[in-house]
Design an enzyme around this catalytic site. Structure first.
Site, PDB file in Angstrom:
ATOM      1  N   ASP A   1       0.840  -1.192   0.000  1.00  0.00           N
ATOM      2  CA  ASP A   1       0.000   0.000   0.000  1.00  0.00           C
ATOM      3  C   ASP A   1       0.879   1.248   0.000  1.00  0.00           C
ATOM      4  O   ASP A   1       1.699   1.408   0.905  1.00  0.00           O
ATOM      5  CB  ASP A   1      -0.881   0.021   1.255  1.00  0.00           C
ATOM      6  CG  ASP A   1      -1.871  -1.118   1.284  1.00  0.00           C
ATOM      7  OD1 ASP A   1      -2.628  -1.243   0.313  1.00  0.00           O
ATOM      8  OD2 ASP A   1      -1.888  -1.883   2.268  1.00  0.00           O
TER       9      ASP A   1
ATOM     10  N   HIS B   1      -6.069   2.909  -2.793  1.00  0.00           N
ATOM     11  CA  HIS B   1      -7.291   2.485  -2.108  1.00  0.00           C
ATOM     12  C   HIS B   1      -7.271   2.701  -0.589  1.00  0.00           C
ATOM     13  O   HIS B   1      -8.217   2.291   0.083  1.00  0.00           O
ATOM     14  CB  HIS B   1      -7.633   1.030  -2.467  1.00  0.00           C
ATOM     15  CG  HIS B   1      -6.524   0.068  -2.161  1.00  0.00           C
ATOM     16  ND1 HIS B   1      -5.601  -0.307  -3.108  1.00  0.00           N
ATOM     17  CD2 HIS B   1      -6.183  -0.576  -1.038  1.00  0.00           C
ATOM     18  CE1 HIS B   1      -4.740  -1.147  -2.567  1.00  0.00           C
ATOM     19  NE2 HIS B   1      -5.069  -1.327  -1.304  1.00  0.00           N
TER      20      HIS B   1
END
Ligand SMILES: [Zn+2]
Length: 1166
Positions: free
Chosen positions: A187, A571
């Site tokens: 991420d 996200h």
């Protein structure tokens, strides 16, 4: 003769009398209370009677031409005044001629202008199918209607069933082929910042990768996030490591999957931002690795949009992998072996948009939920969890190192899981992802995973009777084997999307549609700036007046901004699901990106205004100030007040239109004096409205020494134009400036200190009835005593009830069952938000703009300051209301989610429409069988409700969550403050709320009957009207307002190059300094453009609007936008990396709903 002269004098006297009356009436109309519509109607009737008489008189006057010339010119001035509201249609033409003159003189002779080229184009061959419903095997809305959403315990596969198989399914000709795909999900910001993750984990993953992949022959790996790869490449990778990495890519041992800057969110991200992040990643890949990704990998976004596969397809990808889909939907698809399908656009009748998609069947992408249905067993094959590595199996059985002793038993155990998983798919080819979040950062993890699997692979492959063939693989390896075994035609077709995601129980992930809305809004502001900066820089660069070095400086700043925008599409970025310090880091990056973009915009604008070349500019020079001042990364921006005094009595207001069609808008700037006038680009005085500035957070007040100046502007596509604001003599009579009428309610204690020109009413009694609000001929608003909309009266006089209010939700407080950053689990239906009674209300009404300000305070809940406006803009003849909502949830509130709700009498039943990433509209239905939170959907740009009479469209500046929970009703979540974590890894609530502002537009349009091109009633997609589309574009890409501050005061009056102006064509990208790969493998450099043609609704809305906003034939000649010989113009993939054929005559042809990209070759010859 004498009689004639007498008659002339008589008529002249009449005219003067009429002029006088007109003035009186104009003044009176501002003093008459507009609460009594009858009075207004009489007023209007009077107006038209006067106009008729005037016309009659004018006819008479023509007979006496020579005598009354002087008087007539006075009449003309009056007539002009009344037409000034928007053009005379003449006006834009005049402006254009002036620009053409500029162009002729400065850029190129008009004789070189090629005639508009049109290529043969048969629209009937387009894939769009709206009159009937395109045939698909799985339509998601129908599937939602069909299934019961039960949650039956399926045994080891809790959300499925007990899978069985026959061992003789496989034989030596027909083996089970397993591809073990090692991956690491990184991420770019979540619990740690992007840079912090990189330093502590990701950097080591890369250094290990280049070393460990070469240690075994068949080792493979896939990588998705280019932001990390680029950081390693620039900061740390040695030349040797870079070469090793490039070799691994070349030898298909590393596959770059998707190749986006991040793995973007699919609910909140605007499609234009998704393009930005994909292009940023793909351009990096072509420049540094020379590759173009073929397969997409999107395993963690919280639900999936159908616009994503379309963009991936256009970017040249062939296959895609997704994971986070509602568990009940997965079970349904799995039971029909439909987890692999061709994902088709809702409107596609021929299958031109299909993207082959593979969906994971189980709960998660981690190893326990990837090898097969039983997590207790699969976990034992995650060799990072070998005892002593700090991570174990929650199911109680630890992995064992593979040895000679246990290998038979171990091999059979995992083979059984693989075989079971294979039952859910149509082939004997199996995908087994081997990885998790930030995996493979330690070198012993590489050894443990690869060495143990290498033993298992050898062992199983040598057992002929097991009929299995195991190998490490990339996605490309898997899909190649799959497509070799099963024909594409044997897979089902699916249309629709995968919102709203639930991973278990009633845990619907609809909270993140709204979490951290301030930054969601900032994301859209940044998108608009990045687009404007990218386009205007490209215009400057292509004008050839910019030096090479300046061109690189502009590019660098735009690239910097683009990377921050791209990073935030992650996200855990725009979703609002990162830790507080990470959210802070994103916000600071976006803040800097806004500054970079503004800097590039003002410099590029200056170059274009100062052509030809300026030589002595530096990067830090400021020539124009952008009128949107971001003081902090977490504060609503401020406006510039134009200071006018005797020393500097006038100021130029420079406007840039980054849309590819002509815009007509009423703009508002702040000025220091109420005694000002405005001049248009040709220096003619214009009508303008002066209003007081109403400010305040909890309480309203008039701002001292600043005023709003509103006036209509026309700006050509991709053009710069200039208006002048000047001080005027306050003593002289002023025909051009009108002062707004002000009414203040429920604030008799205010000491109003406004200049005398403003007619002010301040009743001492509290407001106990409805009031109305209107700007000349605009939509009229009926407002209730609480300062909220009650009804809308359209310009044609029809009244539509529209009840606005605010509601609030409390969180459910069960164990492991509460709202958080991801989840929305309300305690029950919303409760009314109850502000204190008799809120302060200020109504400001002028000729162009009327605004109601109201301050709604509910101590311990929230403060809301509303500014609800109607604008007199005849080019948008539908009913339109602008709502600016500035609010703050009280820090004392414990679990509060605030929503704005509109209730109408529209009989839409359970059907409504929302947008997908601002790209197209999807039909939705309210399902009683689902909980409230499941009926919440992403509102990225627009939503509408309709019945046989009306359509109500809501347009938002900010991606937020929405629901249509009752017929005729639509609600939009504004913000959420939540004290608890929702157990999805963030380990914190959402308590960092800041004062936030959202803008909305409400549009009401009538149905057109009869309607010729009607979308089939059961069609799963919808479309905006031309009016809603234009309004949406205005909100998405606001006019850039700049104040001219350069000392040198002689720029051109404007810059205009584009001659194409179809309002239904969106210029999605226009960027310079891009790379593409030619068919022969060589890399070319140049500019890229992307266009989208929208399909527009024809059964609602006013036909008048097409007089102003031209709908095209889907053809764009590139030379209408930029100087480029047609032999240099090629069709390309969406991210420009793949060069296709040359475009005939340099004309792009777009079917409705299509997106196409072009590449303009500017490769310099050496
Ligand atoms: Zn993730």
């Amino acid at each position: 003769m004498r009689i004639r002269r007498l008659s002339a004098v008589f008529w002249a006297t009449c005219i003067i009398a009429f002029i006088f009356i007109l003035y009186v009436v104009t003044d009176l109309s501002f003093k008459l209370p507009s609460i009594k519509p009858a009075v207004e109607d009489i007023d209007n009737a009077k107006w038209s009677a006067f106009e008729t008489k005037l016309r009659h008189i004018e006819n008479e006057l023509n007979k006496h031409h020579d005598v009354v010339g002087e008087i007539k010119s006075a009449v003309d001035q009056i007539v002009e005044k009344s037409q000034e509201y928007y053009p005379p249609q003449k006006r834009p033409k005049v402006v254009k001629e002036v620009y053409n003159e500029v162009k002729q003189r400065e850029f190129k002779p008009v004789a070189d202008e090629p005639p508009k080229m049109r290529v043969p184009f048969n629209v009937s061959t387009c894939p769009i199918q709206k009159q009937t419903v395109p045939k698909t095997d799985i339509q998601m809305l129908s599937l939602y209607d069909r299934i019961m959403f039960d949650d039956i315990d399926g045994g080891v596969w809790k959300q499925g069933w007990n899978i069985e198989y026959k061992e003789d399914q496989w034989n030596h000709k027909n083996k089970l082929k397993v591809f073990i795909v090692p991956h690491s999900h990184n991420d770019p910001g979540w619990l740690k910042t992007f840079e912090n993750y990189y330093k502590t984990q990701t950097r080591a993953i890369f250094t290990n990768m280049v070393e460990k992949l070469n240690e075994g022959v068949g080792r493979k790996f896939i990588w998705a996030e280019i932001s990390y790869l680029a950081l390693w490449w620039t900061n740390d990778a040695t030349d040797k490591e870079k070469a090793a990495f490039q070799n691994l890519v070349k030898n298909n041992k590393i596959e770059i999957v998707t190749g986006g800057w991040v793995m973007n969110d699919e609910a909140n991200s605007h499609w234009l931002s998704t393009i930005q992040q994909l292009t940023t990643g793909h351009q990096w890949c072509i420049d540094n690795l020379g590759i173009i990704p073929k397969n997409a990998w999107s395993i963690d976004p919280f639900g999936y949009s159908s616009s994503q596969p379309y963009l991936l397809k256009l970017a040249g990808l062939d296959n895609s992998v997704i994971q986070r889909v509602h568990y009940r939907v997965k079970k349904e698809l799995a039971s029909n072996r439909q987890l692999e399908f061709k994902w088709r656009q809702l409107w596609d009748g021929v299958g031109k948009t299909d993207m082959f998609t593979h969906m994971f069947p189980f709960y998660s992408y981690d190893v326990p939920h990837s090898c097969g249905p039983d997590p207790k067993i699969c976990c034992q094959f995650d060799f990072k969890r070998l005892p002593g590595n700090g991570i174990s199996c929650p199911w109680g059985i630890a992995p064992q190192r593979i040895t000679q002793k246990n290998i038979q038993e171990r091999a059979l155990l995992i083979l059984d899981q693989w075989r079971k998983k294979a039952q859910l798919y149509r082939s004997n080819v199996l995908l087994f992802p081997l990885g998790d979040d930030f995996r493979y950062d330690r070198s012993n993890e590489w050894d443990n995973q690869y060495q143990n699997y290498e033993q298992l692979i050898d062992y199983i492959n040598n057992k002929d009777e097991w009929n299995a063939e195991i190998q490490f693989g990339t996605l490309e390896d898997y899909f190649k084997a799959l497509h070799a075994e099963v024909k594409l035609t044997d897979f089902p077709v699916l249309s629709g999307d995968f919102f709203t995601y639930a991973d278990r129980n009633q845990h619907y992930w609809s909270g993140y549609y709204t979490s951290r809305p301030f930054y969601k809004n900032m994301d859209r502001v940044l998108l608009a700036y990045v687009r404007a900066a990218e386009i205007i820089s490209s215009q400057a660069i292509s004008s050839r007046s910019v030096t090479h070095i300046m061109s690189l400086q502009l590019r660098d700043r735009v690239e910097q901004a683009r990377r921050s925008l791209s990073l935030f599409q992650h996200h855990d970025g725009v979703t609002g699901t990162s830790r507080d310090n990470v959210r802070e880091d994103y916000a600071k990056k976006m803040y800097m990106a806004i500054k970079y973009s503004q800097s590039a915009i003002q410099q590029a604008a200056y170059y274009l205004l100062k052509q030809p070349a300026i030589l002595d500019q530096t990067q830090d020079d400021v020539y124009l100030d952008v009128d949107d001042v971001w003081r902090r990364h977490d504060e609503v921006p401020a406006r510039i007040t134009v200071a006018l005094d005797v020393v500097s009595p006038s100021r130029k207001i420079v406007l840039y239109n980054a849309l590819a069609f002509r815009r007509y808008e009423v703009i508002t700037v702040y000025v220091s004096s109420p005694h000002v006038e405005v001049f248009d680009p040709e220096g003619n005085p214009m009508m303008a409205q002066i209003s007081p500035v109403v400010a305040g957070e909890k309480r309203l007040a008039f701002a001292a020494n600043k005023y709003q100046l509103s006036f209509p502007v026309v700006v050509e596509p991709l053009a710069i134009t200039m208006y002048t604001v000047a001080l005027r003599d306050s003593m002289s009579i002023n025909k051009y400036t009108s002062y707004a009428r002000v009414r203040v309610y429920n604030a008799d204690y205010w000491n109003i200190d406004l200049p005398k020109m403003f007619p002010v009413e301040q009743p001492t009694a509290r407001l106990a009835e409805d009031v109305t609000l209107q700007a000349s001929n605009s939509t009229r608003l009926v407002v209730n005593m609480n300062g909220l909309i009650k009804a809308i009266v359209s310009p044609d006089g029809t009244t539509v009830p529209l009840h606005m209010d605010f509601v609030q939700y409390d969180s459910h407080r069960g164990k492991d069952n509460n709202s958080g950053a991801y989840l929305f689990i309300p305690a029950g239906p919303a409760e009314p938000f109850r502000p204190d009674g008799f809120p302060e209300l200020v109504l400001v009404e002028g000729m162009y703009r009327a605004t109601l300000y109201s301050a709604l305070n509910s101590p311990k809940n929230a403060d809301v300051v509303l500014a609800i406006s109607v604008v007199n803009n005849p080019t948008l003849p539908h009913s339109e209301v602008e709502i600016s909502n500035t609010f703050m949830i009280d820090p004392q509130a414990d679990n509060l989610e605030l929503a704005m709700r509109f209730s109408t009498d529209i009989k839409n039943g359970d059907t409504f429409y929302t947008d997908l990433n601002g790209m197209h509209m999807i039909k939705r239905r309210y399902f009683d069988k689902l909980p409230l939170q499941a009926n919440y959907y992403p509102l990225s740009a627009a939503a509408y409700l309709e019945d046989e009479r009306n359509r109500l469209t809501l347009i938002t500046s900010t991606p937020l969550g929405m629901g249509a929970l009752q017929p005729g009703q639509i609600e939009v979540m504004q913000d959420r403050r939540l004290s608890k974590d929702d157990n999805r890894g963030m380990a914190q609530g959402v308590l960092d709320n800041v004062r936030t502002r959202h803008m909305f537009k409400i549009i009401i349009e009538n149905a057109n009957k009869p309607c010729q091109v009607k979308t089939a009633a059961d069609h799963p997609s919808g479309q905006l009207t031309l009016g809603a589309h234009v309004s949406q574009q205005y909100l998405l890409q606001p006019l850039v307002v700049l104040h001219y501050t350069a000392r040198d005061d002689s720029p051109h009056a404007g810059y205009s190059r584009a001659t194409s102006s179809a309002a239904d064509v969106v210029l999605a990208a226009y960027t310079s300094h891009i790379s593409t790969k030619n068919k022969d493998g060589s890399v070319l450099h140049g500019m890229g453009m992307t266009f989208q043609r929208v399909y527009l609704e024809q059964c609602y809305g006013s036909n008048e609007i097409s007089k102003w906003y031209h709908v095209g034939d889907g053809q764009v000649q590139i030379s209408e936008l930029v100087d480029a010989p047609s032999d240099k113009i090629f069709e390309s993939s969406l991210t420009f990396v793949n060069l296709k054929s040359q475009l005939p005559h340099g004309v792009v042809t777009l079917c409705p709903q299509e997106i196409r990209s072009v590449f303009i070759n500017q490769t310099l010859k050496n």
